[in-house]
Design an enzyme around this catalytic site. Structure first.
Site, PDB file in Angstrom:
ATOM      1  N   GLY A   1       1.117  -1.196  -0.113  1.00 40.11           N
ATOM      2  CA  GLY A   1       0.293  -0.266  -0.049  1.00 40.11           C
ATOM      3  C   GLY A   1       0.717   1.244  -0.108  1.00 40.11           C
ATOM      4  O   GLY A   1       0.858   1.907   1.105  1.00 40.11           O
TER       5      GLY A   1
ATOM      6  N   GLU B   1      13.419  -4.467  -4.494  1.00 43.26           N
ATOM      7  CA  GLU B   1      12.384  -4.983  -5.435  1.00 43.26           C
ATOM      8  C   GLU B   1      12.901  -5.077  -6.967  1.00 43.26           C
ATOM      9  O   GLU B   1      12.473  -5.579  -7.501  1.00 43.26           O
ATOM     10  CB  GLU B   1      11.210  -3.687  -5.346  1.00 43.26           C
ATOM     11  CG  GLU B   1      10.030  -4.031  -6.375  1.00 43.26           C
ATOM     12  CD  GLU B   1       8.867  -2.684  -6.183  1.00 43.26           C
ATOM     13  OE1 GLU B   1       9.103  -1.943  -5.389  1.00 43.26           O
ATOM     14  OE2 GLU B   1       8.229  -2.722  -7.099  1.00 43.26           O
TER      15      GLU B   1
ATOM     16  N   ASN C   1       9.386   3.976 -16.079  1.00 44.88           N
ATOM     17  CA  ASN C   1      10.737   4.152 -16.776  1.00 44.88           C
ATOM     18  C   ASN C   1      11.141   5.456 -16.596  1.00 44.88           C
ATOM     19  O   ASN C   1      12.390   5.752 -16.851  1.00 44.88           O
ATOM     20  CB  ASN C   1      10.657   3.130 -18.123  1.00 44.88           C
ATOM     21  CG  ASN C   1      10.824   1.790 -17.883  1.00 44.88           C
ATOM     22  OD1 ASN C   1      10.390   1.421 -16.948  1.00 44.88           O
ATOM     23  ND2 ASN C   1      11.102   1.024 -18.879  1.00 44.88           N
ATOM     24  N   GLU C   2      10.294   6.370 -16.793  1.00 39.46           N
ATOM     25  CA  GLU C   2      10.944   7.759 -16.924  1.00 39.46           C
ATOM     26  C   GLU C   2      11.348   8.159 -15.520  1.00 39.46           C
ATOM     27  O   GLU C   2      12.577   8.688 -15.495  1.00 39.46           O
ATOM     28  CB  GLU C   2       9.770   8.869 -16.931  1.00 39.46           C
ATOM     29  CG  GLU C   2       9.120   8.859 -18.515  1.00 39.46           C
ATOM     30  CD  GLU C   2       8.123   7.608 -18.933  1.00 39.46           C
ATOM     31  OE1 GLU C   2       7.714   6.901 -17.580  1.00 39.46           O
ATOM     32  OE2 GLU C   2       7.731   7.700 -20.145  1.00 39.46           O
TER      33      GLU C   2
HETATM   34  C1  LIG Z   1      -0.779  -2.972 -12.804  1.00 41.36           C
HETATM   35  C2  LIG Z   1      -0.244  -2.126 -11.648  1.00 41.36           C
HETATM   36  C3  LIG Z   1      -0.040  -2.671 -10.605  1.00 41.36           C
HETATM   37  C4  LIG Z   1       0.707  -1.666  -9.491  1.00 41.36           C
HETATM   38  N1  LIG Z   1       0.636  -2.395  -8.190  1.00 41.36           N
HETATM   39  C5  LIG Z   1       1.001  -1.523  -7.213  1.00 41.36           C
HETATM   40  C6  LIG Z   1       0.947  -2.099  -5.872  1.00 41.36           C
HETATM   41  O1  LIG Z   1       0.992  -3.155  -5.621  1.00 41.36           O
HETATM   42  N2  LIG Z   1       1.373  -1.159  -4.784  1.00 41.36           N
HETATM   43  C7  LIG Z   1       1.648   0.022  -5.123  1.00 41.36           C
HETATM   44  O2  LIG Z   1       1.648   0.839  -3.944  1.00 41.36           O
HETATM   45  N3  LIG Z   1       1.267   0.543  -6.191  1.00 41.36           N
HETATM   46  C8  LIG Z   1       1.157  -0.019  -7.260  1.00 41.36           C
HETATM   47  N4  LIG Z   1       0.910   0.518  -8.618  1.00 41.36           N
HETATM   48  C9  LIG Z   1       1.245   1.636  -8.730  1.00 41.36           C
HETATM   49  C10 LIG Z   1       2.300   2.389  -9.525  1.00 41.36           C
HETATM   50  O3  LIG Z   1       3.624   2.301  -8.590  1.00 41.36           O
HETATM   51  C11 LIG Z   1       2.261   3.742 -10.058  1.00 41.36           C
HETATM   52  O4  LIG Z   1       1.423   3.640 -10.978  1.00 41.36           O
HETATM   53  C12 LIG Z   1       3.545   4.489 -10.547  1.00 41.36           C
HETATM   54  O5  LIG Z   1       4.063   4.732  -9.346  1.00 41.36           O
HETATM   55  C13 LIG Z   1       2.903   5.757 -11.452  1.00 41.36           C
HETATM   56  O6  LIG Z   1       2.195   6.601 -10.777  1.00 41.36           O
HETATM   57  P1  LIG Z   1       0.907   7.056 -11.363  1.00 41.36           P
HETATM   58  O7  LIG Z   1       0.149   5.981 -12.010  1.00 41.36           O
HETATM   59  O8  LIG Z   1       0.349   7.936 -10.295  1.00 41.36           O
HETATM   60  O9  LIG Z   1       1.562   7.858 -12.738  1.00 41.36           O
HETATM   61  P2  LIG Z   1       2.049   9.568 -12.548  1.00 41.36           P
HETATM   62  O10 LIG Z   1       3.117   9.497 -11.499  1.00 41.36           O
HETATM   63  O11 LIG Z   1       0.821  10.459 -12.545  1.00 41.36           O
HETATM   64  O12 LIG Z   1       2.826   9.611 -13.779  1.00 41.36           O
HETATM   65  C14 LIG Z   1       2.156   9.651 -15.253  1.00 41.36           C
HETATM   66  C15 LIG Z   1       3.280   9.942 -16.111  1.00 41.36           C
HETATM   67  O13 LIG Z   1       4.038  11.079 -15.899  1.00 41.36           O
HETATM   68  C16 LIG Z   1       5.503  10.593 -15.862  1.00 41.36           C
HETATM   69  N5  LIG Z   1       6.301  11.232 -14.706  1.00 41.36           N
HETATM   70  C17 LIG Z   1       5.752  11.355 -13.686  1.00 41.36           C
HETATM   71  N6  LIG Z   1       6.757  12.237 -12.973  1.00 41.36           N
HETATM   72  C18 LIG Z   1       7.729  12.362 -13.570  1.00 41.36           C
HETATM   73  C19 LIG Z   1       8.989  13.110 -13.695  1.00 41.36           C
HETATM   74  N7  LIG Z   1       9.608  13.551 -12.592  1.00 41.36           N
HETATM   75  N8  LIG Z   1       9.746  13.212 -14.845  1.00 41.36           N
HETATM   76  C20 LIG Z   1       9.346  12.659 -15.756  1.00 41.36           C
HETATM   77  N9  LIG Z   1       8.257  12.044 -16.067  1.00 41.36           N
HETATM   78  C21 LIG Z   1       7.352  11.758 -14.973  1.00 41.36           C
HETATM   79  C22 LIG Z   1       5.263   9.131 -15.436  1.00 41.36           C
HETATM   80  O14 LIG Z   1       6.525   8.218 -15.823  1.00 41.36           O
HETATM   81  C23 LIG Z   1       4.309   8.670 -16.297  1.00 41.36           C
HETATM   82  O15 LIG Z   1       4.798   8.366 -17.731  1.00 41.36           O
HETATM   83  C24 LIG Z   1       0.727  -0.337  -9.700  1.00 41.36           C
HETATM   84  C25 LIG Z   1       0.516   0.159 -10.861  1.00 41.36           C
HETATM   85  C26 LIG Z   1      -0.080  -0.647 -12.028  1.00 41.36           C
HETATM   86  C27 LIG Z   1      -0.452  -0.158 -13.462  1.00 41.36           C
END
Ligand SMILES: Cc1cc2nc3c(=O)[nH]c(=O)nc-3n(C[C@H](O)[C@H](O)[C@H](O)COP(=O)(O)OP(=O)(O)OC[C@H]3O[C@@H](n4cnc5c(N)ncnc54)[C@H](O)[C@@H]3O)c2cc1C
Ligand SMILES: Cc1cc2nc3c(=O)[nH]c(=O)nc-3n(C[C@H](O)[C@H](O)[C@H](O)COP(=O)(O)OP(=O)(O)OC[C@H]3O[C@@H](n4cnc5c(N)ncnc54)[C@H](O)[C@@H]3O)c2cc1C
Lengths: 395, 398
Positions: free
Chosen positions: B127, B244, B384-385
Site C-alpha cells: 500500500g 524490489e 521508466n521515466e
Molecule cells: C498494474 C499495476 C500494478 C501496481 N501495483 C501496485 C501495488 O501493488 N502497490 C502500489 O503501491 N502501487 C502499485 N502500482 C502503482 C504504480 O507504482 C504507479 O502507477 C506508478 O508509481 C506511477 O504513478 P501514477 O500511476 O500515479 O502515474 P504518474 O506519477 O501520474 O505518472 C504519469 C506519467 O508521468 C511521468 N512522470 C511523473 N513524474 C515524472 C518526472 N518527474 N519526470 C518525468 N516523467 C514523470 C510518469 O513516468 C508517467 O509516464 C501499480 C500500478 C500498476 C499499473
C-alpha cells in the site's frame, strides 16, 4: 493542389460530427458494446436518415456519389467516437464491391436496401491459416445444375453474425495461393449448411468464424466474373484499408487530445507533469506521428480511386504501414503518459489504444504492407472484369 | 574473466533442475507457459512446494528461515524455476516486507510475521500509491494519528495488486505534516480484515481484476505494528525498493517467452511458409534475443558486484528499464505473430480445461490481452521515466 474540403464535404463532416456527438458518447458506446447484438440499430437508422449509408454509392443509384475522401471524412469521425457499427463491411466494402462489379439487378436490389439501413453485409475473404493473404482461398465453389455449391471456412469475419448477407470468396479453379480461379458469391447466412460462431473482439467489436458445408446458392449469387474476382477483392480491401487509415487518424487525434489534457492537469511533484521535458518531447512525437498518419490517410483516400493499380497499391500499403507504426507509438505512449490511469477499463484511453492495435491487424499489419509496398510493381495487376462472360452458356 | 559456472555451481544447477522437474505440477506450469489465468491456489501451491523444500527464501539470512545463498545460487534457482514455467513468487511478502521486517522490525514482529510469510500463510499486498501520489510517492496523504495504544488510519491507497486475496498490507502513512514531507512518513503493517477497510476492484484494459482501491476509514492499528521508528518509513521504503528491483529484469522469464515466441512463429504460416522463415519477422525476434543476451550479462555483472559485497545501487534502474522493454517487445511480437487470431476475446477459453471448440489456435487466445496487460511494466515499480531520472541524477550527476 488543394487540401480544402468542398462545401459538400464540409457539410458531410459537420453532419456526422454533430450526429455522433449526440448519439455516440463514450458511455453510450459502452452500452452498445455490452448489448446483445453489439451495434446500435437506432444509430444505424440515424445514419441512414443522414444519407451516410450511401456515401460511396453512385449518385445515379441514389447515393452520395462520394469517393475515398468522403469515406475518409466519415471514418475519421467514426474513429473519434470508437464506433462499433458495421459500417466498414456494409458500406465501404459491400456497397462499393457491388457497385464495382455487380449486375444491374444486383445493384437495383441491394443498394437501396443498404442505403435505407435495412440490410447489413459482411465480407468473408480471409481463411484460417491464410494470415492476410487474399488469394489463400481454400473454400471451394462448384457448379451443380443451376446452383453453386460452397464448402470451406472463413475466419475472423467482422460483424459476420449480424450480417443479413455475406460476400464470400471461393475457389472455382486452381490451387490455394493462385491469383486466378477465385470467385465472389452472395451467401444468405440462413441458408442450410452455413455455420456461424460469433464472439467479441478485444476492441469491442463482434466477429465470427463461418463454415460452409455444402451450401447451395443460386446462379445469380455470383458477383462479377467467375474465376476473376481477385482484382475486385483487392480493390474492395484497399478501400477498406484506406477507410481504416482514416479511422485510425480519428482515434489518434482523440488519444492525443486526451493525453495532452492529462499532461496539463495531472500534477506530481507540485507541477503539471507536462512540465517535464521528457514528456513534452514524447507528446511532440505523438503529434508528429499523427500528422504523418493524417498525410498518408489523405494520400490513400485520393489514390484508392486511381485506375492505375500499382499506384493504388503503393499508396494504400504505404499508408497502412506507416499507420501501423504510428498507431502503435501513439497508443503505447498514451498509456505510458497516463501512468496507472492509462491501464484502466474506466478511461477511454485504453479503448482507443485497443482499437488502434486492432486496426493494425485488420487486412494486413505493418510488415505485411511493407512487403506489399516494396513488391507492388512486380505483383500482377489484372483488370477488374465486371460483366459475366457467357454466364448462362456454362450451364 | 570467466563467464562459466564453476563445477559446484553446475552440480547445484542440475540438482535444482531435477527438483523443479519432479515437483512443479504440470497443470500449473502449462498455465504459466501458455499465459492462462493463474488463481490464488496456483501461486500458493508452488510457494508451498518451495517452502517444504526450504528454498522459498534463498535471499533471506539463515537465522530467519532463509538459505543465505550467494547471488549466483539465487540466480540459478530463479532461472530454473522460470524456465520450467513456475509461477512467479508473490513478492510482497518474500521480497518486500520480509526483508524490511528482518532488517528494521521488532523481535515480536519478526517472530510473528516472518514464519507466516515463508509458509505463505499470510498473503501480503503493498500500500504505497495513492490517487494523488504515484511517481511523487512522498506526497502521500493517508493519515495515521496516534491515539493511545493504536493508530487511527484514514485515507485511500490505489493500484494495490491482488489486495483482493490479501491478509496483510504494508503501508506508507503520514504521521506528521510538519517538516520535510519524507520525514512525516511511517511504515505500518495493517491487518486487511480490520474493520473500516474496503477493497474495490479496478478492472484493467485487458479485462483483468489484478489491482484495487483500498479505502481506510477510522481503521485501528495497534502501535506495535509500526515498523522501526515513526517518521523513518521513507528510509525503509527506499531500502525495500532496491530489493524490489534486482529481480525486476526478469531475464529468465523473458527467455521462456522468447522460446514460446519462436514456437508460435514456427507454427504460424505466412504465404505458405512458416512465419519464422519470413526474414522480416525473424530479424525482429533475433534483435530482441540479442538485447536479452546483453541484459543477461549485465545482470550477472551486477550480481557479481553484489556478491563482492556492493549493495545494489542505481544500476538496478538499468535492469528495470531494459528488462521491461524486452518483456514488452516479446509480448508485442507474440501478438503480431498470430495475426488475425489475436482479435477474438474469449477469456473463458484461456483454460486448460476448456472443452468446447476453440476459436483460432489455443496459444493465440490470451496474447492480445497479455500485450495490453504488459503495458503496466514500464509504469509500475517506479516508471521508466522515473528510473531514467534516477540514472541521470544518481549515476551521471546531471
Ligand atoms: C498494474 C499495476 C500494478 C501496481 N501495483 C501496485 C501495488 O501493488 N502497490 C502500489 O503501491 N502501487 C502499485 N502500482 C502503482 C504504480 O507504482 C504507479 O502507477 C506508478 O508509481 C506511477 O504513478 P501514477 O500511476 O500515479 O502515474 P504518474 O506519477 O501520474 O505518472 C504519469 C506519467 O508521468 C511521468 N512522470 C511523473 N513524474 C515524472 C518526472 N518527474 N519526470 C518525468 N516523467 C514523470 C510518469 O513516468 C508517467 O509516464 C501499480 C500500478 C500498476 C499499473
Ligand atoms: C553545420 C552548421 C551550420 C550552422 N550554420 C549557422 C548559420 O549559418 N548561422 C548561425 O547563426 N548559426 C549557425 N549554426 C549554429 C547553430 O544554430 C547552433 O549550433 C545551434 O543553435 C546550437 O547551438 P550550440 O552549438 O551552441 O549548441 P548548444 O545550444 O550548446 O546545444 C547543445 C545540445 O544541447 C541541446 N539543448 C540546448 N538547449 C536545450 C534545451 N533547452 N532543451 C533541450 N535540449 C537543449 C541541443 O539540442 C544540443 O543537442 C550552424 C551550426 C552548424 C553545426
Amino acid at each position: 493542389m488543394d487540401f480544402d474540403y468542398t462545401e459538400e464535404q464540409q457539410m458531410l463532416q459537420d453532419a456526422i460530427g454533430r450526429f455522433l456527438e449526440k448519439n455516440y458518447t463514450f458511455e453510450q458506446r459502452r452500452e452498445i458494446v455490452a448489448s446483445r447484438i453489439g451495434y446500435s440499430p437506432t444509430v444505424w437508422e440515424g445514419m441512414a436518415a443522414l444519407g451516410l449509408l450511401g456515401v460511396p454509392v453512385a449518385a445515379d443509384a441514389g447515393g452520395f456519389g462520394g469517393g475515398g475522401v468522403e469515406t475518409m471524412i466519415v471514418m475519421e469521425a467514426l474513429g473519434r467516437h470508437l464506433s462499433v457499427e458495421p459500417y466498414l463491411g456494409t458500406v465501404v466494402m459491400a456497397a462499393s464491391c457491388v457497385g464495382a462489379v455487380g449486375t444491374k439487378d444486383q445493384k437495383d436490389y441491394l443498394l437501396p436496401l443498404i442505403m435505407d439501413g435495412s440490410m447489413r453485409l459482411a465480407c468473408a475473404f480471409n481463411e484460417p491459416g491464410g494470415r492476410y493473404d487474399l488469394n489463400h482461398v481454400q473454400t471451394t465453389a462448384r457448379q451443380d445444375g443451376g446452383f453453386w455449391i460452397l464448402n470451406g471456412a472463413k475466419s475472423v469475419v467482422l460483424h459476420g453474425a449480424v450480417a443479413d448477407l455475406l460476400i464470400v470468396s471461393a475457389r472455382t479453379s486452381g490451387e490455394p495461393g493462385d491469383r486466378e480461379g477465385i470467385s465472389l458469391f452472395f451467401v444468405n447466412p440462413g441458408e442450410d449448411g452455413v455455420g456461424g460462431r460469433e464472439y467479441p473482439t478485444y476492441d469491442g467489436m463482434r466477429a465470427a468464424e463461418i463454415t460452409l458445408d455444402n451450401v447451395q446458392v443460386s446462379h445469380d449469387s455470383l458477383i462479377g466474373v467467375d474465376g476473376h474476382a481477385l482484382p475486385v477483392i483487392e480493390l474492395t480491401v484497399d478501400r477498406a484499408i484506406a477507410a481504416l487509415c482514416a479511422e485510425a487518424v480519428g482515434v489518434m487525434e482523440a488519444l492525443n487530445a486526451a493525453t495532452l489534457e492529462y499532461l496539463k492537469t495531472r500534477k506530481q511533484f507540485g507541477v503539471p507533469i507536462g512540465r517535464f521535458q521528457t514528456l513534452q518531447h514524447r507528446m511532440v512525437d505523438m503529434v508528429m506521428h499523427c500528422e504523418q498518419a493524417k498525410s498518408m490517410a489523405l494520400l490513400a483516400a485520393v489514390k484508392v480511386d486511381d485506375p492505375d493499380v500499382v499506384e493504388r497499391r503503393r499508396a494504400v500499403s504505404a499508408a497502412k504501414e506507416l499507420i501501423g507504426r504510428s498507431g502503435r507509438f501513439v497508443g503505447q505512449q498514451a498509456i505510458q503518459l497516463h501512468g496507472g490511469m492509462g491501464m484502466t477499463d474506466e478511461l477511454a484511453v485504453g479503448h482507443f489504444v485497443k482499437r488502434l492495435a486492432a486496426i493494425d491487424t485488420q487486412y494486413g499489419d505493418a510488415d505485411h504492407h511493407l512487403d506489399r509496398f516494396a513488391t507492388a510493381a512486380q505483383t500482377p495487376a489484372e483488370p477488374i472484369l465486371a460483366k459475366p462472360r457467357s454466364r448462362w452458356k456454362q450451364l | 574473466m570467466d563467464l562459466n559456472y564453476t563445477p559446484e555451481q553446475l552440480a547445484f544447477r542440475d540438482e535444482v533442475r531435477a527438483f523443479v522437474r519432479a515437483s512443479l505440477p504440470h497443470e500449473v506450469s502449462r498455465k504459466v507457459i501458455e499465459h492462462k489465468h493463474l488463481d490464488k491456489a496456483d501461486y500458493l501451491t508452488w510457494q508451498r512446494i518451495l517452502f517444504e523444500k526450504g528454498w522459498i527464501a534463498p535471499h533471506w539470512p539463515v537465522e530467519f528461515g532463509g538459505c543465505g545463498w550467494d547471488a549466483v545460487r539465487r540466480h540459478i534457482l530463479e532461472e530454473e524455476c522460470a524456465a520450467a514455467g513456475a509461477p512467479p513468487l508473490i513478492s510482497f511478502g518474500l521480497h518486500m516486507v520480509g526483508p524490511v521486517i528482518y532488517t528494521f522490525g521488532s523481535p515480536e514482529q519478526k517472530a510473528r510475521y516472518l514464519p507466516r510469510i515463508l509458509s505463505s500463510e499470510d498473503w501480503w499486498c503493498q500500500g504505497y500509491s495513492e490517487p494523488g501520489s504515484g511517481s511523487d510517492l512522498a506526497s502521500l496523504q493517508t493519515r495515521a494519528v496516534r491515539e493511545g495504544d493504536h493508530y487511527v488510519v484514514n485515507g485511500q491507497k490505489t493500484w494495490t495488486t491482488l489486495a483482493q486475496h490479501a491478509d496483510m498490507i504494508f503501508c506508507l502513512v503520514r504521521t506528521s505534516t510538519t517538516g520535510k514531507k519524507q520525514e512525516g512518513i511511517s511504515f505500518l503493517l495493517i491487518d486487511m480484515h480490520s474493520p473500516g477497510i474496503t477493497v474495490r476492484p479496478i478492472i484493467t484494459l485487458d479485462g483483468a481484476h489484478e489491482v484495487n482501491e483500498v479505502w481506510f476509514e477510522d481503521v485501528k492499528v495497534p502501535v506495535e505494528n509500526l515498523v522501526g521508528e515513526e517518521g523513518r518509513g521513507w528510509t525503509y521504503a527506499k531500502f525495500l525498493l532496491s530489493h524490489e528491483r534486482t529481480n525486476i529484469a526478469g531475464v529468465s522469464r523473458s527467455k521462456r517467452e522468447l522460446a514460446f515466441l519462436k514456437a508460435i512463429a514456427a507454427k504460424e504460416s505466412d504465404g505458405g511458409r512458416p512465419l519464422i522463415d519470413n526474414v522480416r519477422f525473424r530479424d525482429k525476434i533475433s534483435r530482441v534475443e540479442i538485447d536479452l543476451m546483453a541484459l543477461e550479462i549485465t545482470v550477472l555483472r551486477v550480481l557479481a558486484a553484489e556478491s563482492a559485497g556492493k549493495a545494489p545501487g542505481p544500476e538496478a534502474s538499468i535492469l528495470k528499464i531494459k528488462g521491461t522493454e524486452i518483456q514488452q517487445a516479446l509480448s508485442e511480437l507474440m501478438m503480431e505473430a498470430v495475426g488475425p487470431y489475436a482479435l477474438p476475446y474469449l477469456p473463458a477459453q484461456w483454460s486448460n480445461h476448456w472443452l468446447g471448440e476453440r476459436v483460432g489456435p489455443e496459444y493465440a487466445g490470451p496474447l492480445a490481452a497479455r500485450y495490453f496487460n504488459m503495458r503496466k511494466v514500464t509504469i509500475y515499480g517506479g516508471s521508466n521515466e522515473i528510473q531514467r531520472n534516477i540514472i541521470s541524477q544518481a549515476i551521471l550527476g546531471l
